[in-house]
Design a protein around this motif. Structure first.
Motif, PDB file in Angstrom:
ATOM      1  N   LEU A 162      53.248 -19.727   0.886  1.00 43.97           N
ATOM      2  CA  LEU A 162      52.932 -18.362   1.294  1.00 43.97           C
ATOM      3  C   LEU A 162      52.518 -17.491   0.107  1.00 43.97           C
ATOM      4  N   LYS A 163      53.099 -17.737  -1.056  1.00 44.27           N
ATOM      5  CA  LYS A 163      52.731 -16.964  -2.245  1.00 44.27           C
ATOM      6  C   LYS A 163      51.272 -17.175  -2.628  1.00 44.27           C
ATOM      7  N   GLN A 164      50.708 -18.271  -2.226  1.00 37.47           N
ATOM      8  CA  GLN A 164      49.297 -18.520  -2.490  1.00 37.47           C
ATOM      9  C   GLN A 164      48.394 -17.746  -1.545  1.00 37.47           C
ATOM     10  N   ARG A 165      48.991 -17.107  -0.534  1.00 39.92           N
ATOM     11  CA  ARG A 165      48.220 -16.407   0.490  1.00 39.92           C
ATOM     12  C   ARG A 165      48.598 -14.936   0.625  1.00 39.92           C
ATOM     13  N   MET A 166      49.813 -14.572   0.201  1.00 42.10           N
ATOM     14  CA  MET A 166      50.317 -13.214   0.379  1.00 42.10           C
ATOM     15  C   MET A 166      51.138 -12.814  -0.840  1.00 42.10           C
ATOM     16  N   THR A 167      51.637 -11.572  -0.832  1.00 43.08           N
ATOM     17  CA  THR A 167      52.554 -11.103  -1.867  1.00 43.08           C
ATOM     18  C   THR A 167      53.984 -11.185  -1.332  1.00 43.08           C
ATOM     19  N   MET A 168      54.867 -11.818  -2.070  1.00 40.22           N
ATOM     20  CA  MET A 168      56.261 -11.900  -1.645  1.00 40.22           C
ATOM     21  C   MET A 168      56.970 -10.608  -2.021  1.00 40.22           C
ATOM     22  N   ILE A 169      57.601  -9.968  -1.044  1.00 44.27           N
ATOM     23  CA  ILE A 169      58.300  -8.707  -1.255  1.00 44.27           C
ATOM     24  C   ILE A 169      59.790  -8.941  -1.485  1.00 44.27           C
TER      25      ILE A 169
END
Length: 271
Positions: free
Chosen positions: A98-105
């Motif tokens: 997911l970090k390759q696609r979005m920003t982890m909050i």
């Protein structure tokens, strides 16, 4: 809506739980139409959901996870967010994905309040689920005030010094932080339905209130017992979701009917 009409025509895909595989149904959800994605996929632990969806080996499970993620993320709006429930066994790999696609909050730890009885003798007992909170952009929607936890009167009284008077955080409550201690739904719990991994309304409603604007749309690709649909309706949001098991689809229908007059629920779950 009649059974013969197209449930995806116009806004017909909204406020429905479709009894089909999410990988198929997601193709018909318009891109950029979803404010919040809440995913509680099978954990890859071999649980019985009335099908083989949780009986994949590690390689197959991670490949399938990547498939549904790539199918679901385009449905989010530019400032949309994702919460995903995971087990510690696979959260590292899926977080990287997911970090390759979005920003982890945030990484959120759900403490299930499991009693200290028995457990493994060769490792520490697992009593939590891992939740990943991700966003597509820096301006993601987040309403902290909607989920603040009120201080009790004793705490407020203890903060009586002049510097605290009128402080917003003291009057409205504190940030829930990233460890959520919420009891799992045991057999006698009033919310409990006939589903092996049902999530508490308290958790899902917190996600919706914080990360979906009023009137916005929540997508759940793996509805299970329908908690996301119920929480969305209770919070004044719209929803769409998918569920493979027809028995669970009927369970969702029953839970929604319990919220509102049956006349408004006749087509909530479509085949």
């Amino acid at each position: 809506m009649t059974a013969a009409s197209d449930p995806f025509a116009g806004e017909g895909w909204l406020d429905r739980v479709h009894c089909e595989d999410a990988l198929q149904g997601l193709r018909r959800i318009p891109d950029g139409s979803i404010d919040l994605l809440i995913a509680d996929p099978p954990y890859g632990l071999g649980k019985d959901y009335g099908n083989d969806s949780d009986k994949l080996d590690t390689v197959e499970y991670l490949r399938w996870t990547e498939q549904w993620i790539d199918a679901a993320l385009p449905k989010l709006k530019a400032n949309g967010s994702l919460y995903i429930f995971l087990t510690w066994r696979y959260s590292p790999e899926i977080f990287v994905m997911l970090k390759q696609r979005m920003t982890m909050i945030n990484e959120i730890v759900w403490d299930r309040r499991v009693p200290s009885m028995g457990g493994s003798t060769r490792r520490y007992s697992s009593v939590h689920d891992t939740i990943g909170f991700f966003a597509r952009a820096k301006d993601y929607f987040f309403d902290l005030d909607a989920i603040r936890i009120p201080y009790d009167e004793q705490t407020k009284k203890a903060r009586s010094r002049s510097i605290f008077i009128g402080a917003k955080w003291l009057e409205m409550g504190y940030n829930p932080k990233d460890v959520w201690s919420v009891s799992r739904l045991h057999r006698e719990h009033k919310e409990r339905a006939d589903h092996p991994t049902q999530k508490p309304l308290e958790i899902v409603e917190r996600m919706i209130k914080a990360s979906c604007p009023p009137g916005g749309v929540v997508l759940d690709p793996f509805m299970g017992s329908g908690t996301t649909a119920v929480a969305a309706r209770r919070c004044g949001r719209r929803f769409v979701g998918f569920e493979l098991n027809p028995d669970y689809c009927e369970l969702i229908r029953q839970r929604l009917v319990a919220l509102e007059p049956a006349s408004q629920q006749d087509e909530q779950v479509t085949g």
